[in-house]
Design an enzyme around this catalytic site. Structure first.
Site, PDB file in Angstrom:
ATOM      1  N   ILE A   1       8.604 -10.292   6.322  1.00  0.00           N
ATOM      2  CA  ILE A   1       7.724  -9.163   6.059  1.00  0.00           C
ATOM      3  C   ILE A   1       7.240  -9.199   4.616  1.00  0.00           C
ATOM      4  O   ILE A   1       8.034  -9.358   3.692  1.00  0.00           O
ATOM      5  CB  ILE A   1       8.494  -7.834   6.290  1.00  0.00           C
ATOM      6  CG1 ILE A   1       9.069  -7.806   7.709  1.00  0.00           C
ATOM      7  CG2 ILE A   1       7.591  -6.635   6.046  1.00  0.00           C
ATOM      8  CD1 ILE A   1      10.167  -6.780   7.898  1.00  0.00           C
ATOM      9  N   CYS A   2       5.925  -9.051   4.431  1.00  0.00           N
ATOM     10  CA  CYS A   2       5.391  -8.971   3.075  1.00  0.00           C
ATOM     11  C   CYS A   2       5.200  -7.498   2.732  1.00  0.00           C
ATOM     12  O   CYS A   2       4.268  -6.860   3.212  1.00  0.00           O
ATOM     13  CB  CYS A   2       4.063  -9.717   2.990  1.00  0.00           C
ATOM     14  SG  CYS A   2       3.344  -9.645   1.355  1.00  0.00           S
ATOM     15  N   LEU A   3       6.114  -6.962   1.971  1.00  0.00           N
ATOM     16  CA  LEU A   3       6.062  -5.542   1.610  1.00  0.00           C
ATOM     17  C   LEU A   3       6.596  -5.437   0.187  1.00  0.00           C
ATOM     18  O   LEU A   3       7.696  -5.920  -0.100  1.00  0.00           O
ATOM     19  CB  LEU A   3       6.927  -4.744   2.609  1.00  0.00           C
ATOM     20  CG  LEU A   3       6.981  -3.240   2.416  1.00  0.00           C
ATOM     21  CD1 LEU A   3       5.606  -2.616   2.604  1.00  0.00           C
ATOM     22  CD2 LEU A   3       7.959  -2.598   3.407  1.00  0.00           C
TER      23      LEU A   3
ATOM     24  N   LYS B   1      10.280  -6.647  -2.459  1.00  0.00           N
ATOM     25  CA  LYS B   1      10.183  -7.700  -3.470  1.00  0.00           C
ATOM     26  C   LYS B   1      10.143  -7.081  -4.858  1.00  0.00           C
ATOM     27  O   LYS B   1      11.127  -6.499  -5.297  1.00  0.00           O
ATOM     28  CB  LYS B   1       8.957  -8.565  -3.180  1.00  0.00           C
ATOM     29  CG  LYS B   1       8.980  -9.112  -1.737  1.00  0.00           C
ATOM     30  CD  LYS B   1       8.118 -10.319  -1.561  1.00  0.00           C
ATOM     31  CE  LYS B   1       8.491 -11.042  -0.270  1.00  0.00           C
ATOM     32  NZ  LYS B   1       7.851 -10.459   0.915  1.00  0.00           N
TER      33      LYS B   1
ATOM     34  N   ASN C   1       0.774  -8.913   7.817  1.00  0.00           N
ATOM     35  CA  ASN C   1       1.799  -8.967   6.768  1.00  0.00           C
ATOM     36  C   ASN C   1       3.165  -9.390   7.297  1.00  0.00           C
ATOM     37  O   ASN C   1       4.178  -9.231   6.622  1.00  0.00           O
ATOM     38  CB  ASN C   1       1.895  -7.613   6.047  1.00  0.00           C
ATOM     39  CG  ASN C   1       0.543  -7.108   5.592  1.00  0.00           C
ATOM     40  OD1 ASN C   1      -0.004  -6.199   6.184  1.00  0.00           O
ATOM     41  ND2 ASN C   1      -0.024  -7.770   4.602  1.00  0.00           N
TER      42      ASN C   1
END
Lengths: 138, 103, 150
Positions: free
Chosen positions: C86-88, C92, C79
């Site tokens: 960062i994909c969190l 978002k 992620n």
């Protein structure tokens, strides 16, 4: 007003560049996709229509230093081009001869620079300048 | 002995009646969960606490400065949800009225 | 400090005086919305014993919009991409103004313990994690040792 620091500003510009800007006549992206400091970029300009540059594709290198966007990036043409602000020795853009660099402010972006250079190509003084062989490089 | 009162200062204290105030999860007490200023203070866009910067209650029992909550609800990313529990925000009308009248 | 919202001042004071375990966040002197962050890899994860540098910026809209955070230390995680993005979800569409710098950084630390290869940002790493988790964790450990040793 919050001042966006260099790295987050460049991330924004990267994301914008990945989506594609304007009509596609100017584009840019990271030279190396894991350049964590986002210093080295490639730019492309498609020569404006009804000028000697029509349909030519110009590549250039853009380097963003540690003080970007307080200070402008350095620009160097890879494709040969005859313009008054481009050194004929190595393709480097002389910042004092290009208004967007000479009067830099932090709201200007990589996109603004490419769009301005393209506009210069189409200006009355530059649109008919004799050009080197298409596709040749510095 | 005679006492003459020459002058006097009245001091009063007020508090919003937030009902059974939820203890804040990190022990900061009765603060607005959005701006983190006490309920009795005012939101960041106001200068004076009090009736001009009232609180707002949700059906979910969460309480905020009204201005803070409205600013959040006004953003598209809020999806009109309560910042605390992400349930759709429904203002608890009665409680606002009762408090305004009672205080 | 002119113009810096009270909330940011309070959060900063608390981050410095009472830091969350394994996390540091220090504002830049010339930009109090910009923080140098370190996050310790959680015990029991392939990132254990690593100290990961990150940077965090509070945009003008904060707390109505989430902070921006990215890792500066290379990290092999499904992620987190090559540029440290960062994909969190809470950074978002699941952002809430009730969250704070502290909770965001703790969530990022938790993400290190529980990678989510089904919602990848680094697709090649996610593929590796899905197909051979043991081997992927070995690479994560190698990278931790190589790039994140304190």
């Amino acid at each position: 007003m919050a001042k966006v620091p260099r790295n987050f500003r460049l991330l924004e510009e990267l994301e914008k560049g990945e989506k594609g800007i304007g009509d596609g006549s100017c584009s840019y992206g990271l030279e190396d996709s894991d350049d964590i400091m986002m210093s080295h970029w490639n730019g492309t300009i498609i020569g404006p229509g009804h000028t000697v540059h029509e349909n030519r594709i110009y590549s250039l290198k853009i380097t963003c230093g540690d003080n970007y966007p307080e200070e402008p990036p350095t620009i160097q043409f890879i494709s040969r081009v005859n313009l008054p602000f481009v050194s004929q020795a190595d393709g480097k853009v002389d910042p004092s001869k290009l208004p967007v660099l000479a009067h830099w402010n932090r709201t200007s972006t990589l996109e603004t620079i490419l769009v301005e250079i393209r506009r210069e190509m189409a200006s009355f003084n530059n649109r008919k300048l004799p050009q080197p062989l298409e596709g040749s490089t510095f | 002995m005679k006492v003459h009162v020459k002058n006097w200062h009245a001091i009063a204290q007020w508090r919003w009646d937030t009902g059974a105030a939820d203890a804040d999860d990190d022990g900061e007490g009765d603060v607005c969960g959005i701006c983190r200023v006490p309920y009795e203070g005012c939101c960041p866009s106001c200068k004076m606490p009090g009736d001009d910067c009232p609180l707002i209650w949700g059906e979910c029992s969460h309480v905020f400065h009204m201005h803070c909550l409205l600013q959040w609800i006004g953003t598209s990313s809020s999806k009109q949800q309560c910042p605390m529990d992400r349930r759709p925000w429904v203002t608890a009308e009665r409680k606002v009225d009762r408090t305004n009248n009672a205080r | 400090m002119a113009g810096l919202p009270k909330r940011i001042i309070k959060e900063t004071e608390r981050l410095v005086a009472d830091p969350a375990p394994g996390i540091t966040a220090l504002p830049h002197e010339d930009n109090l919305r910009y923080f140098d962050v370190t996050i310790q890899g959680p015990d029991g994860s392939p990132f254990a014993n690593g100290v990961f540098r990150a940077e965090l910026f509070l945009p003008e809209e904060y707390p109505m919009a989430p902070p921006k955070v990215r890792f500066l230390t290379k990290i092999y995680h499904p992620n987190i991409d090559k540029l440290g993005r960062i994909c969190l979800d809470i950074l978002k569409d699941k952002w809430s103004p009730a969250l704070q710098i502290r909770t965001v950084l703790l969530s990022i630390q938790a993400l290190l313990s529980s990678p989510n290869p089904d919602d990848p940002l680094a697709t090649d790493v996610a593929k590796h994690y899905k197909e051979n988790e043991k081997d992927a964790q070995r690479v994560s450990r190698e990278w931790t040792e190589k790039y994140a040793s304190a």
